[in-house]
Design a protein around this motif. Structure first.
Motif, PDB file in Angstrom:
ATOM      1  N   ILE A 240       4.849 -35.556 -32.025  1.00  0.00           N
ATOM      2  CA  ILE A 240       3.712 -36.761 -32.210  1.00  0.00           C
ATOM      3  C   ILE A 240       3.686 -37.012 -33.768  1.00  0.00           C
ATOM      4  CG2 ILE A 240       1.388 -37.038 -32.432  1.00  0.00           C
ATOM      5  CD1 ILE A 240       1.097 -35.052 -30.014  1.00  0.00           C
ATOM      6  N   CYS A 244       4.688 -41.371 -34.623  1.00  0.00           N
ATOM      7  CA  CYS A 244       3.577 -42.057 -35.360  1.00  0.00           C
ATOM      8  C   CYS A 244       4.385 -42.737 -36.671  1.00  0.00           C
ATOM      9  CB  CYS A 244       2.098 -41.359 -36.017  1.00  0.00           C
ATOM     10  SG  CYS A 244       1.269 -40.583 -34.643  1.00  0.00           S
ATOM     11  N   ALA A 248       4.673 -46.547 -37.392  1.00  0.00           N
ATOM     12  CA  ALA A 248       4.060 -46.999 -38.787  1.00  0.00           C
ATOM     13  C   ALA A 248       5.275 -47.955 -39.733  1.00  0.00           C
ATOM     14  CB  ALA A 248       3.665 -45.971 -39.619  1.00  0.00           C
ATOM     15  N   ASN A 286       2.476 -42.039 -43.944  1.00  0.00           N
ATOM     16  CA  ASN A 286       3.363 -40.997 -43.768  1.00  0.00           C
ATOM     17  C   ASN A 286       2.948 -39.606 -44.293  1.00  0.00           C
ATOM     18  OD1 ASN A 286       5.032 -42.855 -42.397  1.00  0.00           O
ATOM     19  ND2 ASN A 286       6.387 -43.037 -44.146  1.00  0.00           N
ATOM     20  N   ILE A 289      -0.016 -38.474 -42.173  1.00  0.00           N
ATOM     21  CA  ILE A 289       0.398 -37.970 -40.717  1.00  0.00           C
ATOM     22  C   ILE A 289       0.818 -36.879 -40.674  1.00  0.00           C
ATOM     23  CG2 ILE A 289       2.026 -38.636 -38.853  1.00  0.00           C
ATOM     24  CD1 ILE A 289       1.620 -41.516 -39.215  1.00  0.00           C
TER      25      ILE A 289
END
Length: 305
Positions: A240, A244, A248, A286, A289
């Motif tokens: 996951i 993401c 992004a 980043n 996340i």
């Protein structure tokens, strides 16, 4: 109708009617930049200090953090100078260097994201062979190949612009230097530059995006073969964070490309916002996340606090 072989400088775009708000816009931009630098430096420090994170996935994450630091640092300080001190001019040589860094670092980041997708594929579909396939030496070689690939593909972009004559208009449409933006100011045939720019992007970002999607199709097929939904969610949850990060990176890249190529009638504010999103949003998101999605990084951050 006057032209010159190499103009002394270009003029960065401002937002008509919002010149008085430049100071506060710079405060927001500076806050995001500080957050990006702090987050990515924290990732580099934590991975270095935590032996349990000395694995290919986290080495790729360090590469991503270093790229984000370089990309934001090559653009944001110059933009802050523009907003705070109204220094709208950027020299011709500095513009070409900035353009080369933006495109090259974006290509390197795309390659690293592909390597991270392959790492997830091997870890899920061939877990027993993961340690043998993705060793530290192989990870380092992938990083070198990503760097060489970006430099070799995008070094010709500024070299193709050097001999072109430029018109008297030196006004860029953004607050940073992009290849198409600078090329549009030339008063000569730019077909070789156009063809090479499109070819380089299609040979780098295009295959990377396709292979990332293919990796996740294979991962999804492997996950669906598991017996229970609990096992499926547990295995897929390891992907996951990377999904993401890929979104992004690619969503702002595609958005900026679409706005820049087909949004000639849009307000300048749209171009400026998309430029800011492309440069800063991945660099800010980043580390957040991976900080949220990785227990080892969370634990190390809490220990530091």
């Amino acid at each position: 109708n006057s032209s010159e072989i190499s103009p002394s400088s270009f003029i960065l775009a401002s937002i008509p009617g919002l010149e008085a708000a430049h100071f506060w816009m710079a405060i927001l931009l500076c806050s995001m930049y500080v957050l990006a630098v702090t987050g990515n430096c924290a990732v580099l420090f934590i991975v270095k200090m935590e032996p349990s994170l000395h694995a290919p996935m986290y080495f790729f994450l360090c590469m991503l953090a270093a790229i984000d630091l370089a990309l934001s640092t090559s653009t944001v300080p110059r933009t802050l100078s523009f907003y705070w001190f109204n220094t709208r001019e950027i020299s011709f040589d500095a513009c070409l260097v900035q353009m080369f860094l933006i495109h090259t670092l974006s290509a390197i980041e795309s390659t690293v994201l592909l390597a991270m997708a392959v790492d997830r594929y091997v870890a899920i579909c061939h877990p027993l062979r993961h340690a043998a396939i993705l060793t530290n030496a192989v990870t380092a070689k992938i990083g070198l190949v990503a760097m060489a690939r970006g430099v070799l593909f995008f070094l010709p972009l500024p070299l193709l612009l050097l001999p072109l004559p430029f018109c008297s208009s030196r006004l860029l449409s953004l607050f940073l230097c992009l290849h198409q933006d600078v090329m549009n100011l030339a008063c000569a045939n730019t077909t070789p530059s156009v063809v090479y720019g499109l070819t380089a992007i299609r040979l780098v970002m295009g295959p990377d995006a396709i292979l990332i999607c293919l990796s996740y199709i294979l991962i999804l097929k492997a996950v669906l073969r598991l017996a229970s939904w609990k096992e499926r969610l547990k295995v897929f949850s390891t992907c996951i964070a990377h999904i993401c990060v890929v979104l992004a990176f690619y969503v702002p890249l595609i958005g900026l490309s679409v706005v820049h190529r087909f949004g000639k009638g849009l307000a300048p504010l749209v171009h400026i916002i998309m430029g800011n999103i492309y440069i800063l949003v991945p660099a800010v998101l980043n580390p957040i996340i991976y900080g949220v999605g990785t227990k080892q990084i969370q634990r190390r951050i809490l220990n530091l606090i």
